[in-house]
Design an enzyme around this catalytic site. Structure first.
Site, PDB file in Angstrom:
ATOM      1  N   TYR A  73       0.845   5.974  10.770  1.00 24.45           N
ATOM      2  CA  TYR A  73       1.567   5.327   9.662  1.00 24.45           C
ATOM      3  C   TYR A  73       2.972   5.932   9.526  1.00 24.45           C
ATOM      4  O   TYR A  73       3.962   5.212   9.352  1.00 24.45           O
ATOM      5  CB  TYR A  73       0.764   5.511   8.364  1.00 24.45           C
ATOM      6  CG  TYR A  73       1.459   4.987   7.130  1.00 24.45           C
ATOM      7  CD1 TYR A  73       1.590   3.623   6.898  1.00 24.45           C
ATOM      8  CD2 TYR A  73       1.988   5.874   6.176  1.00 24.45           C
ATOM      9  CE1 TYR A  73       2.242   3.140   5.753  1.00 24.45           C
ATOM     10  CE2 TYR A  73       2.628   5.400   5.033  1.00 24.45           C
ATOM     11  CZ  TYR A  73       2.755   4.038   4.832  1.00 24.45           C
ATOM     12  OH  TYR A  73       3.393   3.561   3.700  1.00 24.45           O
ATOM     13  N   GLY A 113       0.517  -5.223  -5.455  1.00 24.62           N
ATOM     14  CA  GLY A 113       1.317  -4.015  -5.675  1.00 24.62           C
ATOM     15  C   GLY A 113       2.813  -4.217  -5.826  1.00 24.62           C
ATOM     16  O   GLY A 113       3.298  -4.995  -6.670  1.00 24.62           O
ATOM     17  N   ILE A 114       3.571  -3.521  -5.001  1.00 24.28           N
ATOM     18  CA  ILE A 114       5.031  -3.490  -5.104  1.00 24.28           C
ATOM     19  C   ILE A 114       5.631  -4.885  -4.869  1.00 24.28           C
ATOM     20  O   ILE A 114       6.573  -5.287  -5.562  1.00 24.28           O
ATOM     21  CB  ILE A 114       5.594  -2.456  -4.089  1.00 24.28           C
ATOM     22  CG1 ILE A 114       5.094  -1.048  -4.454  1.00 24.28           C
ATOM     23  CG2 ILE A 114       7.121  -2.490  -4.044  1.00 24.28           C
ATOM     24  CD1 ILE A 114       5.202  -0.025  -3.333  1.00 24.28           C
ATOM     25  N   GLY A 115       5.067  -5.632  -3.920  1.00 25.94           N
ATOM     26  CA  GLY A 115       5.585  -6.961  -3.606  1.00 25.94           C
ATOM     27  C   GLY A 115       5.472  -7.901  -4.795  1.00 25.94           C
ATOM     28  O   GLY A 115       6.423  -8.615  -5.143  1.00 25.94           O
ATOM     29  N   SER A 168       8.971   4.608   3.800  1.00 27.35           N
ATOM     30  CA  SER A 168       8.252   5.620   3.011  1.00 27.35           C
ATOM     31  C   SER A 168       8.763   7.011   3.376  1.00 27.35           C
ATOM     32  O   SER A 168       9.219   7.240   4.503  1.00 27.35           O
ATOM     33  CB  SER A 168       6.758   5.539   3.341  1.00 27.35           C
ATOM     34  OG  SER A 168       6.079   6.652   2.807  1.00 27.35           O
ATOM     35  N   GLY A 198       4.291  -9.758   1.838  1.00 33.27           N
ATOM     36  CA  GLY A 198       3.428  -8.926   0.995  1.00 33.27           C
ATOM     37  C   GLY A 198       3.640  -9.123  -0.495  1.00 33.27           C
ATOM     38  O   GLY A 198       3.623  -8.156  -1.265  1.00 33.27           O
TER      39      GLY A 198
HETATM   40  N1  LIG Z   1       1.941   2.626  -2.626  1.00 36.38           N
HETATM   41  C1  LIG Z   1       2.686   3.642  -2.217  1.00 36.38           C
HETATM   42  O1  LIG Z   1       2.592   4.782  -2.736  1.00 36.38           O
HETATM   43  C2  LIG Z   1       3.689   3.456  -1.120  1.00 36.38           C
HETATM   44  C3  LIG Z   1       4.502   4.555  -0.765  1.00 36.38           C
HETATM   45  C4  LIG Z   1       5.448   4.382   0.233  1.00 36.38           C
HETATM   46  C5  LIG Z   1       5.597   3.163   0.861  1.00 36.38           C
HETATM   47  N2  LIG Z   1       4.787   2.123   0.527  1.00 36.38           N
HETATM   48  C6  LIG Z   1       4.980   0.841   1.217  1.00 36.38           C
HETATM   49  O2  LIG Z   1       5.134  -0.186   0.251  1.00 36.38           O
HETATM   50  C7  LIG Z   1       4.798  -1.460   0.841  1.00 36.38           C
HETATM   51  C8  LIG Z   1       3.928  -2.238  -0.133  1.00 36.38           C
HETATM   52  O3  LIG Z   1       2.690  -1.554  -0.280  1.00 36.38           O
HETATM   53  P1  LIG Z   1       1.861  -1.497  -1.641  1.00 36.38           P
HETATM   54  O4  LIG Z   1       1.808  -0.083  -2.051  1.00 36.38           O
HETATM   55  O5  LIG Z   1       2.323  -2.517  -2.603  1.00 36.38           O
HETATM   56  O6  LIG Z   1       0.402  -1.832  -1.059  1.00 36.38           O
HETATM   57  P2  LIG Z   1      -0.618  -3.037  -1.301  1.00 36.38           P
HETATM   58  O7  LIG Z   1      -0.879  -3.201  -2.752  1.00 36.38           O
HETATM   59  O8  LIG Z   1      -1.766  -2.720  -0.408  1.00 36.38           O
HETATM   60  O9  LIG Z   1       0.173  -4.318  -0.748  1.00 36.38           O
HETATM   61  C9  LIG Z   1       0.340  -4.552   0.629  1.00 36.38           C
HETATM   62  C10 LIG Z   1       0.812  -5.973   0.865  1.00 36.38           C
HETATM   63  O10 LIG Z   1       0.943  -6.172   2.301  1.00 36.38           O
HETATM   64  C11 LIG Z   1       0.211  -7.338   2.648  1.00 36.38           C
HETATM   65  N3  LIG Z   1      -0.312  -7.282   4.016  1.00 36.38           N
HETATM   66  C12 LIG Z   1      -1.106  -6.319   4.547  1.00 36.38           C
HETATM   67  N4  LIG Z   1      -1.442  -6.656   5.816  1.00 36.38           N
HETATM   68  C13 LIG Z   1      -0.841  -7.844   6.085  1.00 36.38           C
HETATM   69  C14 LIG Z   1      -0.829  -8.716   7.204  1.00 36.38           C
HETATM   70  N5  LIG Z   1      -1.520  -8.455   8.322  1.00 36.38           N
HETATM   71  N6  LIG Z   1      -0.089  -9.844   7.142  1.00 36.38           N
HETATM   72  C15 LIG Z   1       0.589 -10.161   6.012  1.00 36.38           C
HETATM   73  N7  LIG Z   1       0.610  -9.379   4.909  1.00 36.38           N
HETATM   74  C16 LIG Z   1      -0.108  -8.243   4.938  1.00 36.38           C
HETATM   75  C17 LIG Z   1      -0.929  -7.394   1.645  1.00 36.38           C
HETATM   76  O11 LIG Z   1      -1.497  -8.689   1.638  1.00 36.38           O
HETATM   77  P3  LIG Z   1      -2.997  -8.978   1.051  1.00 36.38           P
HETATM   78  O12 LIG Z   1      -2.838  -9.131  -0.426  1.00 36.38           O
HETATM   79  O13 LIG Z   1      -3.379 -10.249   1.733  1.00 36.38           O
HETATM   80  O14 LIG Z   1      -3.854  -7.821   1.425  1.00 36.38           O
HETATM   81  C18 LIG Z   1      -0.200  -7.015   0.366  1.00 36.38           C
HETATM   82  O15 LIG Z   1       0.506  -8.127  -0.166  1.00 36.38           O
HETATM   83  C19 LIG Z   1       4.133  -1.130   2.173  1.00 36.38           C
HETATM   84  O16 LIG Z   1       5.058  -1.346   3.204  1.00 36.38           O
HETATM   85  C20 LIG Z   1       3.816   0.365   2.070  1.00 36.38           C
HETATM   86  O17 LIG Z   1       3.803   0.993   3.330  1.00 36.38           O
HETATM   87  C21 LIG Z   1       3.838   2.240  -0.458  1.00 36.38           C
END
Ligand SMILES: NC(=O)c1ccc[n+]([C@@H]2O[C@H](COP(=O)([O-])OP(=O)(O)OC[C@H]3O[C@@H](n4cnc5c(N)ncnc54)[C@H](OP(=O)(O)O)[C@@H]3O)[C@@H](O)[C@H]2O)c1
Length: 276
Positions: A161, A11-13, A136, A7
């Site tokens: 989730y 976002g975070i990644g 989370s 990922g």
């Molecule tokens: N944002 C928050 O407030 C929050 C809070 C708690 C925990 N989290 C956790 O933080 C982590 C990162 O999330 P984020 O907030 O940065 O969200 P994000 O911006 O939606 O990023 C999600 C990442 O996961 C990748 N991904 C999704 N489905 C996938 C698949 N089938 N195979 C491979 N990669 C896949 C996406 O790839 P694409 O670019 O190709 O879509 C993207 O790089 C997640 O585990 C989320 O549950 C987030």
């Protein structure tokens, strides 16, 4: 040192890679979108970036893609010092993966379970590898039904989730216990409530709620801080199996500590993988 992260394309990644890239010799970007990885590499305008980074195709919603990504890494024979299982998502409707599995379970948990276990020899080779699982606070709402991991009864996105994010913590604790003798440590974390693409697939009231909450959300850069801390901090090994928030150890829910639950999850995850 070598880093592998899932990922990294959003976002975070993305922010985790930006913060860590100078600290690692080799960075494997495990993602489904090569174009976005190239954009990230170019944005870093780094000398020698082409050699430092490597895109590996990984779709966590397709276990054969996970097998292929892991096999590619194994062929490289390079030790992996830090693996960040960061990719994840929440889905408004019940979706199935290529393997016929429920999407939230597969993308947030099962794909990472398979990837981590398959590249175990590379983690072992690092003599002190860290596996970091992005969970989370949502896990505190989890009510898992291990007899219905594929959610055949009624589907509701947030509870499903929440269960998957609990599984990230149970998996972390299992890794810490099972692989301590291989010098592998493992950590779970809550990144904060972060303004990213998370939840963007929603419409209606959920989307509206996210919009309302946005002014109170932290930036993706800030949201990456605990992942960065756990990747680099000295002495954190003593806290292997722990759950972290704001770069400090924090108490997860009571069921996140359940030995019975973590063993059941391990067995069931292996069983499901064995049938595909
Ligand atoms: N944002 C928050 O407030 C929050 C809070 C708690 C925990 N989290 C956790 O933080 C982590 C990162 O999330 P984020 O907030 O940065 O969200 P994000 O911006 O939606 O990023 C999600 C990442 O996961 C990748 N991904 C999704 N489905 C996938 C698949 N089938 N195979 C491979 N990669 C896949 C996406 O790839 P694409 O670019 O190709 O879509 C993207 O790089 C997640 O585990 C989320 O549950 C987030």
């Amino acid at each position: 040192m070598n880093l592998a992260i899932t990922g990294p394309t959003s976002g975070i990644g993305t922010e985790t890679v930006k913060a860590l890239h100078t600290k690692f010799e080799k960075i494997f970007l495990l993602a489904r979108n090569e174009g976005k990885c190239q954009e990230l590499i170019e944005s870093l305008s780094l000398k020698g970036a082409k050699e430092k980074f490597e895109f590996i195709h990984l779709d966590l919603a397709n276990l054969s893609s996970v097998h292929q990504a892991a096999e590619y890494l194994l062929e490289k024979k390079l030790p992996i010092h830090v693996l960040i299982n960061n990719a994840g998502g929440i889905f408004p409707e019940k979706l199935k993966t290529k393997d016929g599995l429920e999407m939230t379970f597969s993308v947030n948990h099962l794909g990472h379970f398979l990837l981590t276990n398959k590249i175990l020899p590379l983690l072992e080779k690092a003599q002190g590898a860290r596996v970091i699982n992005v969970s989370s606070e949502a896990h505190k709402a989890a009510k898992p039904d291990f007899e219905d991991l594929q959610v055949t009864k009624s589907y509701s996105s947030f509870p499903v989730y929440a269960n998957a994010k609990l599984f990230n913590i149970l998996f972390t604790k299992s890794l810490a216990e099972r692989y301590a003798d291989k010098h592998i440590t493992s950590y779970a974390l809550h990144p904060g409530v972060v303004k990213t693409n998370f939840g963007n697939d929603f419409s209606g009231i959920f989307k509206w709620l996210i919009k309302l909450a946005q002014p109170f959300m932290i930036s993706a850069e800030k949201g990456a801080e605990t992942s960065v801390f756990l990747s680099l901090a000295e002495g954190v090994e003593k806290k292997s199996g722990g759950y972290f928030k704001k770069s400090k150890e924090s108490k997860p829910s009571q069921i996140a500590n359940s030995r019975k639950y973590r063993e059941t999850l391990w067995e069931k995850s292996n069983e499901i993988i064995g049938t595909i």
